[in-house]
Design a protein around this motif. Structure first.
Motif, PDB file in Angstrom:
ATOM      1  N   ARG A 284      78.184  -1.580  60.492  1.00 40.63           N
ATOM      2  CA  ARG A 284      79.265  -1.892  61.423  1.00 40.63           C
ATOM      3  C   ARG A 284      79.166  -1.067  62.711  1.00 40.63           C
ATOM      4  O   ARG A 284      79.979  -1.220  63.610  1.00 40.63           O
ATOM      5  N   ARG A 299      75.969 -13.242  65.050  1.00 36.26           N
ATOM      6  CA  ARG A 299      77.053 -12.802  65.926  1.00 36.26           C
ATOM      7  C   ARG A 299      77.677 -11.519  65.406  1.00 36.26           C
ATOM      8  O   ARG A 299      77.934 -11.406  64.208  1.00 36.26           O
ATOM      9  N   PRO A 300      77.919 -10.554  66.287  1.00 43.41           N
ATOM     10  CA  PRO A 300      78.502  -9.277  65.854  1.00 43.41           C
ATOM     11  C   PRO A 300      79.966  -9.442  65.433  1.00 43.41           C
ATOM     12  O   PRO A 300      80.642 -10.362  65.875  1.00 43.41           O
ATOM     13  N   VAL A 301      80.444  -8.512  64.587  1.00 39.53           N
ATOM     14  CA  VAL A 301      81.857  -8.542  64.171  1.00 39.53           C
ATOM     15  C   VAL A 301      82.637  -7.383  64.782  1.00 39.53           C
ATOM     16  O   VAL A 301      83.732  -7.073  64.335  1.00 39.53           O
ATOM     17  N   THR A 303      84.002  -5.639  68.566  1.00 40.67           N
ATOM     18  CA  THR A 303      84.210  -6.046  69.954  1.00 40.67           C
ATOM     19  C   THR A 303      83.330  -5.269  70.926  1.00 40.67           C
ATOM     20  O   THR A 303      83.157  -5.672  72.067  1.00 40.67           O
ATOM     21  N   SER A 304      82.759  -4.141  70.461  1.00 39.54           N
ATOM     22  CA  SER A 304      81.979  -3.306  71.380  1.00 39.54           C
ATOM     23  C   SER A 304      80.596  -3.886  71.667  1.00 39.54           C
ATOM     24  O   SER A 304      79.903  -3.418  72.558  1.00 39.54           O
ATOM     25  N   ARG A 306      78.313  -7.370  72.546  1.00 41.54           N
ATOM     26  CA  ARG A 306      78.334  -8.776  72.960  1.00 41.54           C
ATOM     27  C   ARG A 306      77.273  -9.542  72.169  1.00 41.54           C
ATOM     28  O   ARG A 306      76.208  -9.000  71.906  1.00 41.54           O
TER      29      ARG A 306
ATOM     30  N   ARG B 244      87.766  -9.768  61.200  1.00 40.64           N
ATOM     31  CA  ARG B 244      86.370  -9.702  61.686  1.00 40.64           C
ATOM     32  C   ARG B 244      85.873 -11.091  62.058  1.00 40.64           C
ATOM     33  O   ARG B 244      85.180 -11.273  63.057  1.00 40.64           O
ATOM     34  N   ILE B 247      87.266 -11.980  65.382  1.00 40.80           N
ATOM     35  CA  ILE B 247      86.586 -11.295  66.484  1.00 40.80           C
ATOM     36  C   ILE B 247      85.237 -11.929  66.784  1.00 40.80           C
ATOM     37  O   ILE B 247      84.841 -12.086  67.936  1.00 40.80           O
ATOM     38  N   SER B 248      84.518 -12.330  65.726  1.00 42.32           N
ATOM     39  CA  SER B 248      83.194 -12.883  65.992  1.00 42.32           C
ATOM     40  C   SER B 248      83.277 -14.364  66.355  1.00 42.32           C
ATOM     41  O   SER B 248      82.265 -15.001  66.574  1.00 42.32           O
ATOM     42  N   LEU B 265      91.882  -1.133  67.848  1.00 39.96           N
ATOM     43  CA  LEU B 265      90.851  -1.533  68.810  1.00 39.96           C
ATOM     44  C   LEU B 265      91.278  -1.172  70.228  1.00 39.96           C
ATOM     45  O   LEU B 265      90.485  -0.677  71.035  1.00 39.96           O
ATOM     46  N   GLN B 270      88.504  -0.763  73.316  1.00 41.62           N
ATOM     47  CA  GLN B 270      87.564  -1.863  73.166  1.00 41.62           C
ATOM     48  C   GLN B 270      88.136  -3.110  73.820  1.00 41.62           C
ATOM     49  O   GLN B 270      89.343  -3.319  73.822  1.00 41.62           O
ATOM     50  N   ASP B 271      87.228  -3.916  74.335  1.00 43.09           N
ATOM     51  CA  ASP B 271      87.620  -5.145  74.985  1.00 43.09           C
ATOM     52  C   ASP B 271      87.978  -6.171  73.915  1.00 43.09           C
ATOM     53  O   ASP B 271      87.124  -6.567  73.129  1.00 43.09           O
ATOM     54  N   VAL B 272      89.223  -6.583  73.859  1.00 44.93           N
ATOM     55  CA  VAL B 272      89.602  -7.565  72.832  1.00 44.93           C
ATOM     56  C   VAL B 272      89.606  -8.990  73.389  1.00 44.93           C
ATOM     57  O   VAL B 272      90.132  -9.904  72.775  1.00 44.93           O
TER      58      VAL B 272
END
Lengths: 534, 366
Positions: A284, A299-301, A303-304, A306, B244, B247-248, B265, B270-272
Motif C-alpha cells: 500500500r 490501478r492504484p488504491v 490517492t497519492s 496517479r 479503496r 478511490i481507484s 486522507l 492527499q488529493d481526494v
C-alpha cells in the motif's frame, strides 16, 4: 480441479539470511504440508499476478518477507479454502477477487485481514483496424453494441473459461448484466431472460483458454481473431510486450473489476500473519503503488499515486457481482452446457505395450472421472453437447469411438464413454504421428459431415517415444499442408511415464497447443486442467 | 595417538566456540543495555481490529508514541461482527467499530468493567461530484459546499423503495457511469459494523423515526432493508475495501464509509479528487470500542483514551476523540470544504439492541 505446477517467485534470487539453514532446503518449492522458512509466506495466488515479481522483489528488500506463490484459478482456490485443504499448506491467498469466496459462508471463519491492493477492470481489447471497420468510438461502446457486432458476424473474440478463470467469470457477469438490462445485482430471472442473446454473443467466441497467458499467445498466433476479453492490465501489457495494438474498451454500461485483496488465512501461525501485515503495508506504500501501476498497468488504491499513463480516467459503473451462489453457479452451468459453442475433442491415447498395468489403470481412472456421473459439479465432466472421440493407438489406431453428450439425457452417453475407457487394453508399438494424422482427418470428416461450428482440439496422451509409423518430419509436412481452418486445431500433449518432452513440446508449438506435465502432478489433474482449453 | 589429538582438536574448537559465544554475549548485553536506556521494556500487545483502524496502528508516529509508553501493538483486521468467529485466544484486545459487537465479545470473553471508547466517527456516504450533483438536483441531497452536503435519508429510502434508477433522475444523462438502481454500497451487515449501522439508520427512518424494538417493527422494516442489501449483490466484509475500490474508480457511485477514512486522507494532504462527502441527515456514530481481554489490553485502551499525544494522532487519522470536540475541530479547520465539523443538521439514530440488529441483518440478506 486443476492445479498448475507451482512456481516460486523470487526463489532464484538471494534468500534472506534467516532462510539459508539446511533444514529449510526441502521446503523450497514445496507445496502443502512442508515446513515454512521464517520470513517466507506461501501464497495461493491468481496466475496473472506473476507479473508482480519486480514489486515482490522490492517488498523482500524492504520487509524481509519472501513470497512463495502457487498459481491457481480463482474457483479452484476457493474450493481449497472451503474444504480446509489450504490450511497448513498456505499462509495467505491473493486472488483477483474474494467475491466468489464470499458466496461460500463457511469460508468466513477461515480468512482474516483482507486488504485490496490494486484494481483492474475486465475490458475488451479490439484490434485497431477492426475498431475502424466497425466505426466505433471507444468511449461510447456498450455491451449491446458489442453483442450486435458479434451477432452480425462482424466481431470475433477470445476469452478465458469462466469456470476456471476469474477474468472469464467477470466477463460473463458483465455481459449478462449489460445485455439483460438488469438495474441491480443479477438474479436468476435476469439470466433466464438473457439466455438467447448470450447464446448469440458466445457464438463469436473463437478462442477459449484455462489461463490468461495462453489466451494471449493463442491470440497472437491465430491473427484472425478480432478481439480479446481480459483484464485491462493484461491487454495493455500485451500492447507493450507484443505490439498487439489493441484498443482497450471499457463498455460504457459497466464493468466488473478485480481488486486483488491480499488475505491472511486464519489458520496461519502468528509470525506469518505478522508477515502478511508487513507485506500489505508495503504494497500500500506510495513506492509500491507507483511501481505496480507503471509496470503492470493496474490501478492504484491510494490517492497519492496517479494511474499509469495508458489508463483512462473516464468513469465507469461498477456492475455488482451476484449476491448468491445460486445465481453465480447457475450462470456458470448455463455457460458450460448451453451458451458456449460446443466442443469436439479427439483423445489420442497411447495404449501400447508399455502402458500395461498401473499406467493403463491411471488412464482409465482419469477418463472415467471426466465421464463422471450426471450429477458432477460444473466443469468436472464432459459438457452437454460435447462430442468426444476416443482414439486408442499402439502400432496403429486401434479404434475410433465417438460419443455426443445430449442435453436432455447425458447419462447414457457418459456411461458409454466409461465403458469404452474400461475396455482399453495395452499392446503394440507407439505410433504417435500416424495417429495424430488420423485424428486431424477424423475432425475434418466430422466437420464436413455435420457442417457445425465447434471448438475443436486434440489431446495426446503418450508414455513413450514414437516407435512406429510416420516420423515427426512426416507429420510436420502433413500439418503444414492442411487447409487454414484445420490448422487452428491445437494438440495438447500430456507428458507421462517415459514420454519425450522435446518431441511433445515440438508438437505443441507446431500446432499452437500447450504441453501439460503429468509426471509431477497426476494424470487426472492434467486431463482436468486441459478442460479449460477445450 | 588418535584420541588425544582428537581431544585437543575438540578443545581448540570448544575454545573458538566459547570465544564466539562471549563476543555474542557482549553484543547482546550492549543491545539490551541500549534498550534499557530508552526506558521501560516494551510489552507486545496483540489485537484484532476493524480494518478502518489499520492505518492508525501502522503509523510510525503511533508506533513510537506507544513505544514511549512501553507498548508494541500487533494487529490483524476483521469485520467487527465477524470477530466473534475468530479464536480470541492469544489476543490481548479486540477493537470493533461499535458498542454492540463489543458488548457481545465482552460477554463471550467474560470481561467485566467499563468498555473503553477512545474515539468515534459518524457514517458518511462518499460520491463523485457528478453523482452528488444529480442527487441534489432531484431532491435527494443538499449540497452545502463544493465537496460536502447532506443525504436526505427519507427521500433516498423512498427512491430505493420505488427502485428508482439513475436514468430516471433528471440531469443524469450526461454521465454514462450513472446508470442502474440508485443505491448506497455498504459492507455485509452480518459481518461488518458499517453495514450493520447502515441498517440501524435506515430502519430507524423506515420505522417512522422510532428505534426498531419488537417483531412488528422488524416485520415493517424488513422489506425495505432487504431491498437495500439485495440490489448490491456480493458485499465486502470490511469497510476499508469499498473505500479503496471507490478511490481507484472501481465502485458504485455512492459508498458508505466512516468519516474518519475521508478525514484521514485530507489531513495527510492527499488529493481526494472530486469526492463529495454526504452526511446522512439521520446517521449513526461508530463508537470504536476496545474490549480488553488481558490487563495489557486494558492498558492500551486507557492509553488511547487518555494520552494526549495518542488522542492527537487519532485525530490525525480522522477520528473524533470522545469527550472534547475541540481537538477534532481545530485539526480539521483547513478541510471544512469536505467535513461537517459540528455535524450540523445531522441527527443520531439510536442503534437497536444487538440481537435485533442481527435479526435485521439476517433477514435483509436472506
Amino acid at each position: 480441479m486443476p492445479r498448475r505446477a507451482l512456481m516460486a517467485l523470487g526463489l532464484a534470487a538471494v534468500l534472506p539470511m534467516s532462510a539459508c539453514t539446511s533444514e529449510d532446503e526441502d521446503n523450497k518449492g514445496g507445496k502443502g504440508g512442508g515446513r515454512r522458512a521464517p520470513g517466507t509466506l506461501r501464497i495461493l495466488a491468481s496466475s496473472e499476478l506473476s507479473d508482480m515479481k519486480p514489486v515482490l522483489d522490492a517488498a523482500r528488500e524492504a520487509t524481509g518477507v519472501t513470497v512463495e506463490a502457487t498459481w491457481s484459478g480463482t474457483l479452484d482456490a476457493v474450493e481449497q479454502v472451503a474444504s480446509g485443504k489450504a490450511d497448513g499448506a498456505y499462509e495467505a491467498i491473493w486472488l483477483s477477487s474474494n467475491d466468489y469466496l464470499r458466496l461460500r459462508p463457511e469460508t468466513a471463519k477461515k480468512i482474516t485481514s483482507e486488504t485490496p491492493v490494486m484494481t483492474s477492470p475486465v475490458a475488451l481489447g479490439v484490434r485497431a483496424d477492426v475498431v475502424r471497420r466497425l466505426g466505433w468510438h471507444p468511449d461510447q461502446v456498450t455491451w449491446a453494441r458489442i453483442h450486435q457486432a458479434v451477432a452480425d458476424g462482424k466481431l470475433t473474440y477470445g476469452m478465458t473459461d469462466p469456470v476456471r478463470s476469474n477474468s472469464g467469470f467477470s466477463a460473463l457477469i458483465s455481459i449478462a448484466s449489460g445485455l439483460s438490462g438488469a438495474q441491480s445485482a443479477l438474479r436468476d430471472a435476469d439470466v433466464r431472460k438473457v439466455t438467447p442473446k448470450l447464446k448469440e454473443f458466445f457464438a463469436g467466441q473463437k478462442l477459449t483458454s484455462g489461463s490468461s497467458g495462453w489466451l494471449a499467445q493463442a491470440y497472437t498466433r491465430r491473427g484472425d481473431v478480432d478481439a480479446l476479453i481480459n483484464y485491462e492490465s493484461v491487454l495493455l501489457s500485451l500492447n507493450r510486450d507484443h505490439h498487439t495494438d489493441l484498443t482497450v474498451i471499457r463498455p460504457q454500461d459497466g464493468v466488473v473489476t478485480a481488486d486483488y485483496p491480499l488475505t491472511a488465512l486464519a489458520s496461519a501461525p502468528q509470525d506469518a500473519r505478522d508477515s502478511v501485515r508487513a507485506l500489505t503495508e508495503y504494497l500500500r506504500s506510495t513506492e509500491a503503488q507507483r511501481t505496480l501501476t507503471e509496470r503492470t498497468f493496474r490501478r492504484p488504491v491510494v490517492t497519492s499515486v496517479r494511474p499509469a499513463a495508458p489508463l483512462s480516467a473516464a468513469k465507469r459503473r461498477e456492475l455488482p457481482f451476484p449476491g448468491t451462489r445460486s445465481v453465480a453457479d447457475g450462470l456458470l452451468a448455463a455457460y458450460e452446457n448451453e451458451l458456449r459453442r460446443p466442443s469436439r475433442t479427439v483423445y489420442v491415447l497411447d495404449t501400447s505395450g508399455s502402458m500395461e498395468g498401473d499406467r493403463l489403470d491411471r488412464l482409465k481412472a482419469a477418463l472415467t472421472q471426466l465421464a463422471g456421473a450426471d450429477g458432477a459439479a460444473t466443469g468436472e465432466r464432459f459438457r452437454d453437447r460435447e462430442e468426444v472421440t476416443l482414439m486408442p493407438f499402439g502400432s496403429e489406431v486401434k479404434a475410433v469411438r465417438t460419443h455426443t453428450v445430449p442435453e436432455d439425457d447425458p447419462g447414457k452417453a457418459l456411461a458409454a464413454i466409461r465403458a469404452d475407457a474400461k475396455a482399453l487394453t495395452a499392446d503394440g508399438e507407439t505410433a504417435i504421428f500416424s495417429s495424430l494424422r488420423a485424428a486431424y482427418r477424423h475432425l475434418a470428416e466430422r466437420a464436413s459431415a455435420l457442417g457445425d461450428d465447434r471448438f475443436t482440439s486434440i489431446v495426446l496422451m503418450t508414455d513413450g517415444e514414437n516407435t512406429a509409423g510416420d516420423s515427426a518430419d512426416d507429420f510436420e509436412s502433413f500439418y503444414r499442408r492442411l487447409p487454414g481452418a484445420q490448422r487452428t486445431t491445437p494438440v495438447f500433449p500430456i507428458l507421462f511415464g517415459d514420454s519425450d518432452r522435446g518431441e511433445l513440446e515440438n508438437i505443441a508449438s507446431l500446432t499452437g497447443g500447450r504441453l501439460f506435465d503429468a509426471t509431477k502432478g497426476s494424470l487426472d489433474q492434467a486431463f482436468e486442467e486441459i478442460r479449460g482449453y477445450q | 595417538m588418535g584420541f588425544r589429538e582428537h581431544a585437543a582438536a575438540v578443545r581448540r574448537i570448544f575454545g573458538i566456540v566459547l570465544a564466539v559465544l562471549l563476543i555474542g554475549g557482549v553484543i547482546v548485553a550492549v543491545v539490551a543495555g541500549r534498550d534499557k536506556d530508552k526506558g521501560t521494556a516494551t510489552t507486545t500487545v496483540r489485537g484484532v481490529i476493524g480494518s478502518e483502524k489499520a492505518e492508525f496502528f501502522a503509523d510510525p508516529d503511533v508506533v513510537k508514541a506507544l513505544a514511549d509508553k512501553g507498548v508494541t501493538v500487533k494487529t490483524e483486521t476483521s469485520g467487527s461482527w465477524a470477530m466473534e468467529n475468530l479464536p480470541l485466544k492469544g489476543y490481548d484486545f479486540a477493537f470493533p467499530s461499535s458498542e454492540s459487537p463489543a458488548a457481545e465479545l465482552a460477554r463471550k470473553a467474560g470481561v467485566n468493567g467499563t468498555p473503553l471508547r477512545p474515539f468515534y466517527s459518524p457514517l458518511v456516504v462518499v460520491a463523485h461530484r457528478n453523482a452528488a450533483g444529480v442527487l441534489a438536483d432531484n431532491g435527494l441531497a443538499t449540497l452545502t459546499g463544493k465537496n460536502t452536503g447532506t443525504l436526505k435519508m427519507a427521500a433516498y429510502l423512498k427512491a430505493a423503495k420505488e427502485d428508482r434508477t439513475w436514468q430516471q433522475l433528471k440531469g443524469s444523462q450526461k454521465y454514462s457511469e450513472l446508470n442502474g438502481v440508485v443505491s448506497v454500497t455498504s459492507t455485509d451487515p452480518a459481518q461488518s459494523n458499517s453495514g450493520a449501522l447502515y441498517l440501524a439508520a435506515a430502519s430507524y427512518v423506515a420505522n417512522g423515526g422510532r428505534i426498531v424494538a419488537n417483531d412488528a417493527d422488524v416485520a415493517r422494516t424488513t422489506p425495505l432493508l432487504k431491498k437495500l442489501i439485495s440490489v448490491q449483490g456480493a458485499q465486502q466484509s470490511s469497510s476499508d475495501a469499498p473505500f479503496r475500490d471507490f478511490i481507484s474508480g472501481a465502485a458504485n457511485p455512492l459508498v458508505l464509509v466512516y468519516e474518519s477514512q475521508v478525514a484521514s486522507l485530507l489531513m495527510q494532504k492527499q488529493d481526494v479528487g472530486d469526492m463529495v462527502v454526504l452526511y446522512p441527515d439521520v446517521t449513526v456514530n461508530s463508537d470504536h470500542t476496545l474490549v480488553p481481554l488481558t490487563p495489557e489490553g486494558r492498558k492500551l485502551g486507557e492509553l488511547l483514551s487518555g494520552d494526549k499525544k495518542l488522542r492527537e494522532l487519532a485525530v490525525r487519522h480522522g477520528f473524533r476523540p470522545q469527550g472534547a470536540a475541540s481537538e477534532f475541530i481545530a485539526a480539521t479547520a483547513p478541510h471544512t470544504a469536505y467535513l461537517n465539523q459540528r455535524l450540523t443538521g445531522v441527527r443520531q439514530a439510536p442503534v437497536p439492541k444487538a440481537e435485533v440488529l442481527r435479526d435485521l441483518a439476517r433477514r435483509a440478506r436472506s
